[in-house]
Design a protein around this motif. Structure first.
Motif, short mmCIF file in Angstrom:
data_model
loop_
_atom_site.label_atom_id
_atom_site.label_comp_id
_atom_site.label_asym_id
_atom_site.label_seq_id
_atom_site.Cartn_x
_atom_site.Cartn_y
_atom_site.Cartn_z
N ALA A 48 0.83 -1.20 0.00
CA ALA A 48 0.00 0.00 0.00
C ALA A 48 0.87 1.26 0.00
O ALA A 48 0.61 2.23 -0.73
N GLU A 49 1.93 1.23 0.81
CA GLU A 49 2.81 2.39 0.87
C GLU A 49 3.52 2.61 -0.45
O GLU A 49 3.56 3.74 -0.98
N ARG A 52 1.03 3.82 -3.18
CA ARG A 52 0.66 5.23 -3.07
C ARG A 52 1.81 6.15 -3.46
O ARG A 52 1.63 7.14 -4.18
N ALA A 55 2.32 5.94 -7.30
CA ALA A 55 1.27 6.64 -8.04
C ALA A 55 1.45 8.15 -7.91
O ALA A 55 1.32 8.91 -8.91
N ARG A 56 1.79 8.63 -6.73
CA ARG A 56 1.96 10.06 -6.53
C ARG A 56 3.17 10.57 -7.30
O ARG A 56 3.15 11.64 -7.93
N TYR A 116 -6.33 -0.87 -6.56
CA TYR A 116 -5.26 -0.11 -7.19
C TYR A 116 -5.14 1.20 -6.46
O TYR A 116 -6.04 1.64 -5.75
N TYR A 117 -4.00 1.85 -6.69
CA TYR A 117 -3.69 3.11 -6.04
C TYR A 117 -3.64 4.19 -7.11
O TYR A 117 -2.86 4.07 -8.10
N ALA A 119 -3.55 8.41 -8.42
CA ALA A 119 -3.12 9.78 -8.11
C ALA A 119 -3.47 10.66 -9.32
O ALA A 119 -3.15 10.29 -10.47
N ARG A 159 -2.90 5.13 -12.29
CA ARG A 159 -3.40 4.00 -11.49
C ARG A 159 -2.31 2.94 -11.42
O ARG A 159 -1.82 2.49 -12.47
#
Length: 510
Positions: A48-49, A52, A55-56, A116-117, A119, A159
Motif C-alpha cells: 500500500a505504501e 501510493r 502513483a503520486r 489499485y492506487y 493519483a 493508477r
C-alpha cells in the motif's frame, strides 16, 4: 456412578509430556499464526505504501508528458519501472476523460491485487512577474504581494496495481525459516519433555517395582536414590521402609521361632510331666502297696505274735494262780515260792511284750506320719533327721536356719519335711558326697519358705540325665504348693537344690 475421564488412565510420563508440551504447542501455534499474520500484514502495508508513493510520484512527473502528448517517453519510463520492480503488476495512465492513455502490465507471472492506487495528474498555472513596472528586473521585497495562483486542472490520472506475489514469496521463505526454527524449538522442547518424563518415570517405575517386591513378601529391596526432590525422598523412604520391614520381619520370625520353641518345649515338658506323673503315680501306688504289705506283715508277725505270746503268758499266770489257790493248804513253802517266782517271770515277760507292742506301734505311726514334726516343729524335725543321717551314713551334715517356723501351716510343714527327707535320701543314695548342707530360711516379709540342699558329690548333667522318681516326687510336691524348684549340677562339681514355697499356698485359677 462416576465416569472416569479420558486422561485418568494416563501414566505419569504421558501426563508429564502432556503438561509440558501443551503450553509449548499452544505457544508454537500462536507464534506460527502471528508470524504468518504479521508477514502478510507487512506485505499489505508495504504494498500500500509503495503503491501510493509510486502513483503520486508518477502523477507529479508525468504532467508535462500528458499535457504535451509526448507519451512515448512516459511509456518507456513506466515500462522500466514495471520491469525493474516485480511488486508492480500494472501501471495505467488515463486522460481527463478517464480513457486509458498508457497501460503497462508486468511480464512476470504475478497475481494482481484487487485494488489499485490512483493519483491525479494536475496542471497548475502560476503568474510570474519577471520585470517591475519601470521595466527593471523585479526584485522581491517583503512588501510585495504574491501573484495569485490559478486552480489546478486535472488532465489525467495514474493508477498503480500492485502484486503481492513476489513479496509473499519472500515473506514465505522468511516464514519457513522462522517455522523451521520454531519447529526445532518444539522438537527440543518435546525431547526435553520426554527426558524429564523419563527422568520422572524411571525412578517411579523402580519405586513401584520395589513396592511390588515388598508386597510380594521380599523386604530386602535394593533401591538406590537416583534423583533428588520428592522422588528422591520417596526412594529413600522406600529404602528405609524396606529395611524397617525386613528388621520387623526378622524380629517377628525370631519371636515366632522362639515362641514355637517355647511351645514345643512346653508340649515336651507337658508330655514329660504327664509321663513323670504317670510314673510317679505308679511308683506311689507301688510304694503304698508295699508299705501296706510291710505294715500288714509287721502287724501279723510282730503285733500278733506279741499279742499271742502275751495271751499265753497271761494264761500261764492264770493257771499258776489257780494252782496256788487250789493247793494253798497242801503246797509246801518251796512249791509256793516256785509258783510265785514263775508268776513274776510271766508278768515280766508280759511287760516286755507290751513294751515291744508299744515300740512297734510307734514305728508304725512314725512310718505313717513323722510325730517328731508335731513335737519339735519343722526346725527340730529337720535337725533330728540330720542327726540320724549323720550317725547312719558316712556323710557329714550341717544345718542353717533363719526365721520363726512356728507360723507354718501343717500341710506346708509336712511337705517341706518330706522334700528335705527326699533330698537327703538322694544325697545318701546317689551323690556319693562327703559333706552336705541344709538351709531353711523363712521370710515373713516376703511370705515364702526357702529350702536349699547342697552337697559336694559327683553331680550330674541336668540336660542329659532323666529325673528319677525322687526328683519327680519333689517337683510334684513343690508345684502342688505353688512353689518353684531348681537344680544346679555339673559332673564332679556337686549339686545344689533350691526350693521356694509360698506361705499362702497355691492360688486357684478360674
Amino acid at each position: 456412578m462416576n465416569r472416569r475421564r479420558f486422561w485418568q488412565g494416563w501414566s505419569i510420563g504421558t501426563r508429564m509430556i502432556f503438561i509440558t508440551m501443551l503450553p509449548v504447542a499452544f505457544l508454537f501455534s500462536s507464534f506460527v499464526w502471528y508470524s504468518w499474520y504479521s508477514h502478510r500484514a507487512q506485505v499489505d502495508e508495504e504494498l500500500a505504501e509503495r503503491g501510493r508513493i509510486l502513483a503520486r510520484a508518477l502523477a507529479e512527473t508525468s504532467e508535462y508528458n500528458v499535457i504535451s502528448g509526448n507519451l512515448s517517453d512516459l511509456r518507456l519510463t513506466i515500462n522500466g519501472l514495471v520491469q525493474s520492480d516485480k511488486s508492480i503488476y500494472r501501471i495505467e495512465v488515463r486522460d481527463a476523460a478517464d480513457r486509458p492513455a498508457i497501460s503497462v502490465t508486468s511480464q512476470f507471472a504475478l497475481k494482481a491485487e484487487a485494488r489499485y492506487y490512483a493519483a491525479p495528474i494536475k496542471k497548475q498555472v502560476i503568474w510570474v512577474n519577471l520585470f517591475a513596472d519601470n521595466g527593471a528586473p523585479h526584485v522581491s521585497s517583503p512588501s510585495d504581494t504574491k501573484p495569485p495562483t490559478q486552480p489546478a486542472e486535472v488532465v489525467g490520472a495514474v493508477r498503480v496495481t500492485m502484486s503481492p506475489t513476489n513479496m509473499l514469496a519472500t515473506q514465505a521463505r522468511r516464514f519457513q525459516i522462522e517455522l523451521a526454527i520454531a519447529a526445532l524449538a518444539l522438537l527440543v522442547s518435546a525431547a526435553f519433555a520426554l527426558f524429564l518424563a523419563r527422568s520422572l518415570t524411571t525412578p517411579l517405575r523402580a519405586a513401584i517395582g520395589a513396592l511390588r517386591q515388598i508386597r510380594g513378601g521380599d523386604y530386602r529391596v535394593s533401591l538406590p536414590v537416583s534423583t533428588g526432590g520428592e522422588i528422591g525422598e520417596l526412594q529413600a523412604s522406600i529404602g528405609e521402609m524396606s529395611v524397617a520391614l525386613d528388621q520387623s520381619k526378622q524380629q517377628l520370625e525370631n519371636k515366632v521361632a522362639a515362641r514355637t520353641r517355647d511351645l514345643e518345649a512346653s508340649r515336651n515338658d507337658a508330655l514329660k510331666a504327664d509321663a513323670d506323673k504317670r510314673k510317679l503315680i505308679a511308683k506311689v501306688n507301688s510304694i503304698v502297696e508295699d508299705e501296706r504289705k510291710s505294715i500288714a506283715i509287721e502287724i501279723h508277725d510282730e503285733l500278733n505274735a506279741s499279742l499271742i505270746a502275751a495271751r499265753l503268758e497271761s494264761q500261764s499266770i492264770l493257771q499258776l494262780a489257780e494252782q496256788v489257790e487250789r493247793g494253798a493248804g497242801s503246797l509246801s513253802a518251796s512249791a509256793s515260792a516256785i509258783a510265785i517266782a514263775q508268776i513274776k517271770l510271766k508278768s515280766a515277760a508280759i511287760t516286755r511284750l507290751t513294751l515291744d507292742l508299744y515300740a512297734s506301734g510307734r514305728r508304725l505311726v512314725r512310718r505313717l506320719r513323722p510325730e517328731v514334726l508335731d513335737m519339735l516343729g519343722l526346725h527340730g524335725a529337720v535337725e533330728e533327721m540330720l542327726r540320724h543321717y549323720d550317725r547312719e551314713s558316712g556323710c557329714r551334715f550341717t544345718f542353717h536356719s533363719e526365721g520363726d517356723f512356728s507360723v507354718l501351716g501343717n500341710e506346708l510343714a509336712i511337705s517341706a519335711y518330706r522334700i528335705v527327707q527326699e533330698a537327703l535320701s538322694n544325697v545318701i543314695k546317689h551323690a556319693g558326697a562327703s559333706h552336705a548342707q541344709v538351709a531353711l530360711m523363712l521370710s515373713s516379709a516376703e511370705s515364702r519358705l526357702t529350702i536349699e540342699v547342697a552337697d559336694n558329690g559327683g553331680g550330674f548333667d541336668a540336660a542329659t540325665v532323666s529325673a528319677g522318681i525322687g526328683i519327680i516326687g519333689m517337683r510334684e510336691r513343690v508345684h502342688a504348693l505353688g512353689g518353684s524348684i531348681a537344680f544346679e549340677s555339673n559332673p564332679d562339681e556337686g549339686t545344689v537344690v533350691s526350693i521356694t514355697l509360698p506361705l499362702a499356698g497355691p492360688t486357684a485359677v478360674s
